[in-house]
Design a protein around this motif. Structure first.
Motif, PDB file in Angstrom:
ATOM      1  N   HIS A   5       0.852  -1.186   0.000  1.00  0.00           N
ATOM      2  CA  HIS A   5       0.000   0.000   0.000  1.00  0.00           C
ATOM      3  C   HIS A   5       0.890   1.239   0.000  1.00  0.00           C
ATOM      4  N   GLU A   6       0.316   2.325  -0.418  1.00  0.00           N
ATOM      5  CA  GLU A   6       1.037   3.596  -0.399  1.00  0.00           C
ATOM      6  C   GLU A   6       1.101   4.116   1.032  1.00  0.00           C
ATOM      7  N   GLN A 299       0.071  -3.399   6.409  1.00  0.00           N
ATOM      8  CA  GLN A 299      -0.370  -3.035   5.059  1.00  0.00           C
ATOM      9  C   GLN A 299       0.641  -2.161   4.320  1.00  0.00           C
ATOM     10  N   ARG A 301       1.275   0.958   5.124  1.00  0.00           N
ATOM     11  CA  ARG A 301       0.828   2.358   5.161  1.00  0.00           C
ATOM     12  C   ARG A 301       1.591   3.171   6.204  1.00  0.00           C
TER      13      ARG A 301
END
Length: 514
Positions: A5-6, A299, A301
């Motif tokens: 994820h970003e 994730q 993030r």
């Protein structure tokens, strides 16, 4: 394994667009994975001075004016400027929408932490715990506070600041005795209360109790004296909600003064569940933020550096000094609550034989969040600890119980150790420390001497020798006498009704404005 994820942010800086992304990412996990049910969120960014101002008014977003709030502000500001106290990362309001105040000085990591903690952890607990559902009106509290602020200001203009201040002083002194502890026939509706208040003011209804017609006015008149049973029934005695009794029955209070007592009483009721759920509320929010922050890191993030910043803050929050540490003062509600939530997770997923014996209903159930959501909804601190504090956690925390008996000449006795009997004793005694029925003084209005000097008679049942502090008791009784406008007596009795101490206080002649 880290998912792709970003990153939500890089470094410590943040802007409002990033806050929205952080909120949405936390919400995705909170609602989608943890199954939380929350009010809509409203996030406000405030300065250090605004946080100090929030401290002074019990964290409420708007409040009526009173000198005590300014005193608190000056006290906190002085300590903060001298470096003797820190400020909370956030304050969260039990309302719909749920308002979370975040400090502008927080880093991006800390903003993520407090959004997960307050906007989803506390928010879910506020909406779902039975005490908050029973005693608070999240939809109406903000409108009611706005009404209260305007009403107090209008009273100051019409009746004078000093008269209003003295009435509020007395009401605040009795605030902890202005609470209904048992549910009535219907839930509190603050919007309806505001409407009724406006109707009472517009029509200038008489609020004198009709019972006062029976009070003798002098030797020349013969008035039928009600028998004790009938009199107490008409007055609704015994009555533990002293502010309610004064609001309905005090013979010389003006309608606007009764409305002020009602306002203070409703605000006291709003805070009532919070006093009973400190461990559960903070434990829930801490557990939720821990799960969300770990999931965001998984994730991808949150960067490793930001995650380490979170872990340092989290570790500080759940630190519990041991009994022989100079920093020890009491149990840290964050630490105790979070440890019990994690222990329940262990019991649900990886129980041992001891867990199956002590917790047959949840041991090995498998659905961690399902069990926790049920616990969060249906318990308060006292019942939560008495039901779910496990022997393993007691051993991990090295809990024991001391019995300090003046008649025991050999010193302080350790009367609960780590065996089956000791575990139950420790759990029972720790739960009792959070039981409002045990720690709050049991004071009730018992009778009124209508045939004589109209003295208001109260009784305090002393539990385990815990009598009232004499100085504080006389000060509070003075405020009560000022509102009642006749003498007030308080008798302290033990469990066998033996009188231990008696107070009698007379009203100050100018304390209540006509």
């Amino acid at each position: 394994m880290t998912e792709s994820h970003e990153l939500l942010f890089e470094g410590a800086d943040w802007d409002f667009r990033q806050l929205q992304r952080i909120h949405d990412a936390c919400q995705e996990i909170a609602h989608g994975e943890l199954g939380l049910d929350t009010y809509p969120n409203q996030i406000e960014i405030i300065t250090a001075e605004q946080m100090l101002d929030a401290y002074s008014s019990s964290g409420m977003p708007l409040f009526y004016k009173h000198w005590s709030f300014g005193k608190r502000f000056a006290h906190h500001e002085t300590f903060y400027r001298k470096g003797l106290m820190g400020l909370a990362y956030e304050i969260v309001i039990n309302s719909s929408p749920c308002i979370s105040y975040l400090m502008e000085e927080n880093t991006a990591t800390m903003q993520t932490l407090v959004i997960a903690h307050a906007a989803f952890g506390h928010n879910h607990f506020f909406k779902n715990n039975y005490l908050f559902r029973q005693w608070t009106d999240a939809d109406g509290i903000l409108d009611y506070l706005d009404f209260a602020k305007g009403y107090v200001a209008s009273c100051e203009e019409r009746y004078g600041r000093l008269a209003v201040e003295m009435t509020l002083d007395a009401a605040h002194a009795l605030m902890s005795h202005g609470i209904d502890r048992y549910p009535g026939k219907k839930n509190l509706d603050l919007r309806l209360e505001e409407k009724r208040a406006r109707e009472r003011r517009e029509h200038e209804q008489s609020v004198f109790n009709d019972l006062w017609r029976t009070v003798p006015t002098g030797p020349a008149k013969s008035t039928e004296i009600l028998n004790t049973e009938r009199r107490r029934k008409l007055l609704g005695l015994p009555q533990e909600n002293i502010l309610y009794f004064l609001e309905k029955t005090a013979p010389r209070l003006q309608p606007w003064q009764r409305e002020l007592l009602r306002i203070v009483r409703h605000i006291a009721q709003y805070f009532y569940p919070q006093s009973q759920t400190k461990v559960m509320n903070e434990g829930t929010a801490t557990y939720v933020h821990y799960r969300i922050m770990n999931r965001l890191h998984q994730q991808g993030r949150l960067s490793d550096g930001n995650f380490l910043e979170f872990l340092q803050s989290h570790t500080n929050v759940v630190f519990q000094p041991e009994f022989d540490d100079q920093r020890f003062s009491d149990f840290n509600p964050y630490a105790l609550g979070f440890a019990m939530m994690q222990d329940i997770e262990r019991i649900v997923t990886e129980p041992d034989d001891e867990d199956r014996e002590w917790f047959p209903d949840i041991a090995g159930a498998g659905d961690v969040m399902g069990v926790l959501r049920q616990v969060w909804a249906n318990y308060r601190d006292e019942s939560f600890i008495s039901q779910f504090l496990s022997p393993r956690l007691m051993r991990s925390w090295r809990l024991f119980h001391l019995h300090d008996d003046p008649e025991f000449s050999e010193g302080i006795q350790v009367d609960a150790i780590h065996d089956a009997r000791g575990y139950r004793r420790i759990r029972r005694e720790l739960a009792r420390q959070y039981d409002v029925g045990y720690i709050d003084p049991n004071i009730e209005v018992m009778d009124v001497d209508l045939a004589g000097d109209r003295r208001l008679m109260l009784r305090h049942v002393v539990v385990k020798g815990a009598q009232l502090n004499e100085t504080d008791a006389r000060r509070v009784l003075q405020h009560l006498a000022d509102l009642w406008t006749y003498d007030v007596s308080l008798v302290e009795v033990d469990a066998k009704d033996n009188v231990l101490k008696e107070y009698v206080v007379s009203p100050r002649s100018l304390a209540v404005a006509a």
